[in-house]
Design a protein around this motif. Structure first.
Motif, PDB file in Angstrom:
ATOM      1  N   LYS A   3      44.177  43.864  -2.390  1.00  0.00           N
ATOM      2  CA  LYS A   3      43.120  43.590  -1.415  1.00  0.00           C
ATOM      3  C   LYS A   3      42.299  44.850  -1.140  1.00  0.00           C
ATOM      4  O   LYS A   3      41.076  44.790  -1.012  1.00  0.00           O
ATOM      5  N   LYS A   4      42.955  45.985  -1.056  1.00  0.00           N
ATOM      6  CA  LYS A   4      42.242  47.241  -0.819  1.00  0.00           C
ATOM      7  C   LYS A   4      41.285  47.541  -1.977  1.00  0.00           C
ATOM      8  O   LYS A   4      40.151  47.949  -1.771  1.00  0.00           O
ATOM      9  N   GLY A   7      38.234  44.853  -1.941  1.00  0.00           N
ATOM     10  CA  GLY A   7      37.211  45.061  -0.918  1.00  0.00           C
ATOM     11  C   GLY A   7      36.986  43.816  -0.079  1.00  0.00           C
ATOM     12  O   GLY A   7      37.736  42.848  -0.147  1.00  0.00           O
ATOM     13  N   SER A   8      35.935  43.841   0.680  1.00  0.00           N
ATOM     14  CA  SER A   8      35.613  42.744   1.603  1.00  0.00           C
ATOM     15  C   SER A   8      34.920  41.599   0.879  1.00  0.00           C
ATOM     16  O   SER A   8      34.034  41.823   0.042  1.00  0.00           O
ATOM     17  N   VAL A   9      35.277  40.375   1.195  1.00  0.00           N
ATOM     18  CA  VAL A   9      34.609  39.218   0.588  1.00  0.00           C
ATOM     19  C   VAL A   9      33.158  39.131   1.036  1.00  0.00           C
ATOM     20  O   VAL A   9      32.324  38.561   0.332  1.00  0.00           O
ATOM     21  N   ASP A  10      32.835  39.695   2.185  1.00  0.00           N
ATOM     22  CA  ASP A  10      31.449  39.677   2.659  1.00  0.00           C
ATOM     23  C   ASP A  10      30.548  40.558   1.810  1.00  0.00           C
ATOM     24  O   ASP A  10      29.339  40.337   1.757  1.00  0.00           O
ATOM     25  N   ASP A  11      31.118  41.544   1.135  1.00  0.00           N
ATOM     26  CA  ASP A  11      30.346  42.406   0.240  1.00  0.00           C
ATOM     27  C   ASP A  11      30.220  41.811  -1.151  1.00  0.00           C
ATOM     28  O   ASP A  11      29.535  42.365  -2.002  1.00  0.00           O
ATOM     29  N   LYS A  34      41.579  35.593   1.411  1.00  0.00           N
ATOM     30  CA  LYS A  34      41.026  36.930   1.633  1.00  0.00           C
ATOM     31  C   LYS A  34      40.284  37.457   0.409  1.00  0.00           C
ATOM     32  O   LYS A  34      39.633  38.495   0.471  1.00  0.00           O
ATOM     33  N   HIS A  37      35.020  34.247  -1.330  1.00  0.00           N
ATOM     34  CA  HIS A  37      33.847  34.146  -0.464  1.00  0.00           C
ATOM     35  C   HIS A  37      33.474  32.672  -0.332  1.00  0.00           C
ATOM     36  O   HIS A  37      33.045  32.047  -1.297  1.00  0.00           O
TER      37      HIS A  37
END
Length: 72
Positions: A3-4, A7-11, A34, A37
């Motif tokens: 996950k690290k 990254g973020s699914v929003d990105d 997680k 998107h």
């Protein structure tokens, strides 16, 4: 760690992920939410149904055509 690195699914709003798992789709998607998107995923119970299996040498082009050019 995964996950690290992901990254973020929003990105990653245009990203598509294919998940292969024999479990029921609802619980598998809950486990992987997680990394997904919104609705940008496809779920398969067999590897042979995936884009990679169907188009091993051109999986990126096949995914782009299906999702962006609407060539189903």
């Amino acid at each position: 760690m995964l996950k690290k690195a992901w990254g973020s699914v929003d990105d990653r709003s245009l990203e598509e992920i294919e998940i292969v798992n024999i479990g029921d789709e609802e619980s598998v998607i809950e486990l992987w939410n997680k990394f997904i998107h919104t609705h940008h995923y496809s779920y398969h119970t067999s590897f042979f149904d995936t884009t990679l299996a169907k188009c091993p040498r051109r999986s990126c082009e096949a995914t782009f055509d299906r999702l962006m050019n609407c060539f189903f």
